[in-house]
Design a protein around this motif. Structure first.
Motif, mmCIF file in Angstrom:
data_model
loop_
_atom_site.group_PDB
_atom_site.id
_atom_site.type_symbol
_atom_site.label_atom_id
_atom_site.label_comp_id
_atom_site.label_asym_id
_atom_site.label_seq_id
_atom_site.Cartn_x
_atom_site.Cartn_y
_atom_site.Cartn_z
ATOM 1 N N ILE A 101 0.830 -1.203 0.000
ATOM 2 C CA ILE A 101 0.000 0.000 0.000
ATOM 3 C C ILE A 101 0.867 1.257 0.000
ATOM 4 N N SER A 102 1.929 1.278 0.790
ATOM 5 C CA SER A 102 2.804 2.454 0.850
ATOM 6 C C SER A 102 3.517 2.691 -0.475
ATOM 7 N N VAL A 103 4.113 1.651 -1.031
ATOM 8 C CA VAL A 103 4.829 1.788 -2.309
ATOM 9 C C VAL A 103 3.846 2.153 -3.416
ATOM 10 N N GLY A 104 2.689 1.510 -3.438
ATOM 11 C CA GLY A 104 1.675 1.818 -4.447
ATOM 12 C C GLY A 104 1.206 3.256 -4.363
ATOM 13 N N THR A 105 1.008 3.735 -3.140
ATOM 14 C CA THR A 105 0.588 5.130 -2.958
ATOM 15 C C THR A 105 1.656 6.090 -3.454
ATOM 16 N N PHE A 106 2.913 5.817 -3.150
ATOM 17 C CA PHE A 106 4.013 6.682 -3.602
ATOM 18 C C PHE A 106 4.094 6.700 -5.127
ATOM 19 N N THR A 138 -4.062 1.528 -13.482
ATOM 20 C CA THR A 138 -3.744 0.209 -12.940
ATOM 21 C C THR A 138 -3.335 0.299 -11.481
ATOM 22 N N LEU A 139 -2.467 1.246 -11.161
ATOM 23 C CA LEU A 139 -2.046 1.406 -9.765
ATOM 24 C C LEU A 139 -3.216 1.791 -8.868
ATOM 25 N N TYR A 140 -4.071 2.663 -9.369
ATOM 26 C CA TYR A 140 -5.252 3.077 -8.614
ATOM 27 C C TYR A 140 -6.119 1.852 -8.309
ATOM 28 N N TYR A 141 -6.372 1.035 -9.330
ATOM 29 C CA TYR A 141 -7.194 -0.162 -9.149
ATOM 30 C C TYR A 141 -6.539 -1.131 -8.171
ATOM 31 N N VAL A 142 -5.256 -1.434 -8.358
ATOM 32 C CA VAL A 142 -4.554 -2.398 -7.494
ATOM 33 C C VAL A 142 -4.476 -1.895 -6.061
ATOM 34 N N LEU A 143 -4.199 -0.623 -5.876
ATOM 35 C CA LEU A 143 -4.079 -0.067 -4.537
ATOM 36 C C LEU A 143 -5.400 -0.174 -3.777
ATOM 37 N N PHE A 144 -6.484 0.222 -4.410
ATOM 38 C CA PHE A 144 -7.764 0.175 -3.708
ATOM 39 C C PHE A 144 -8.302 -1.246 -3.605
ATOM 40 N N TRP A 145 -7.935 -2.125 -4.515
ATOM 41 C CA TRP A 145 -8.283 -3.538 -4.387
ATOM 42 C C TRP A 145 -7.564 -4.123 -3.172
ATOM 43 N N GLN A 146 -6.299 -3.760 -3.000
ATOM 44 C CA GLN A 146 -5.516 -4.239 -1.857
ATOM 45 C C GLN A 146 -6.101 -3.695 -0.549
ATOM 46 N N LEU A 147 -6.472 -2.425 -0.530
ATOM 47 C CA LEU A 147 -7.080 -1.840 0.667
ATOM 48 C C LEU A 147 -8.402 -2.532 1.003
ATOM 49 N N ARG A 148 -9.224 -2.780 0.000
ATOM 50 C CA ARG A 148 -10.505 -3.445 0.221
ATOM 51 C C ARG A 148 -10.286 -4.870 0.728
ATOM 52 N N ARG A 149 -9.292 -5.559 0.160
ATOM 53 C CA ARG A 149 -8.984 -6.922 0.593
ATOM 54 C C ARG A 149 -8.506 -6.936 2.038
ATOM 55 N N GLN A 150 -7.701 -5.949 2.413
ATOM 56 C CA GLN A 150 -7.186 -5.873 3.773
ATOM 57 C C GLN A 150 -8.320 -5.580 4.761
ATOM 58 N N GLN A 151 -9.265 -4.745 4.390
ATOM 59 C CA GLN A 151 -10.365 -4.412 5.277
ATOM 60 C C GLN A 151 -11.362 -5.549 5.402
ATOM 61 N N SER A 152 -11.544 -6.352 4.335
ATOM 62 C CA SER A 152 -12.518 -7.436 4.390
ATOM 63 C C SER A 152 -11.995 -8.646 5.141
ATOM 64 N N ARG A 153 -10.669 -8.755 5.286
ATOM 65 C CA ARG A 153 -10.081 -9.884 6.005
ATOM 66 C C ARG A 153 -10.237 -9.647 7.504
ATOM 67 N N PRO A 154 -10.600 -10.706 8.272
ATOM 68 C CA PRO A 154 -10.729 -10.514 9.719
ATOM 69 C C PRO A 154 -9.382 -10.215 10.348
ATOM 70 N N SER A 155 -9.414 -9.458 11.427
ATOM 71 C CA SER A 155 -8.171 -9.126 12.112
ATOM 72 C C SER A 155 -7.593 -10.368 12.768
ATOM 73 N N THR A 156 -6.309 -10.313 13.124
ATOM 74 C CA THR A 156 -5.645 -11.469 13.705
ATOM 75 C C THR A 156 -6.227 -11.831 15.057
#
Length: 135
Positions: A7-12, A52-70
């Motif tokens: 997420i950090s590298v993608g945002t940069f 592409t970066l916009y799509y991948v970044l927000f897909w990654q964010l959505r995937r991280q939010q939908s996954r249950p916390s540890t």
């Protein structure tokens, strides 16, 4: 940790590509940059990279939010174990004609004889012993 790096590298890179794309488009609009095949493909590639970066970044964010916390990841397994334990205890109590106190005593005896085993193992052990001892 790995998702945060992505997420950090993608945002940069998204920020850098967006700035570069904005600069190129502004130069084209103002007329300081000639519009030819090179600027067309360069601008098109910047748009594709940005999209592409916009799509991948927000897909990654959505995937991280939908996954249950540890913290909550172990809860489904705990629920399954509890259901299994209560089922086995109910079977044991039924074998003992409803005597829950006797079932608890037998489980405690098994815990003293075989320490360190999972809770459902003790119930299974007592059930097996009862089935073996009864004709």
């Amino acid at each position: 940790m790995g998702n945060q790096v992505v997420i950090s590298v993608g945002t940069f890179i998204l920020l850098l590509t967006g700035l570069l794309l904005g600069y190129v488009l502004s130069q084209l609009v103002l007329g300081f940059l000639a519009f030819n095949l090179l600027t067309f493909f360069g601008t098109l590639s910047l748009i594709l990279i940005f999209g592409t970066l916009y799509y991948v970044l927000f897909w990654q964010l959505r995937r991280q939010q939908s996954r249950p916390s540890t913290i909550n990841e172990g809860i489904p397994n705990q629920v399954e174990e509890d259901v299994s334990n209560s089922f086995l205890k109910n079977r044991l109590i039924a074998k003992l004609s409803g005597d829950a106190a006797a079932a608890e005593r037998l489980i405690e005896q098994a815990k003293q004889t075989y320490p360190g085993m999972p809770e459902n193992w003790y119930c299974e052990r007592v059930l097996d012993d009862l089935e073996r001892d009864r004709p």
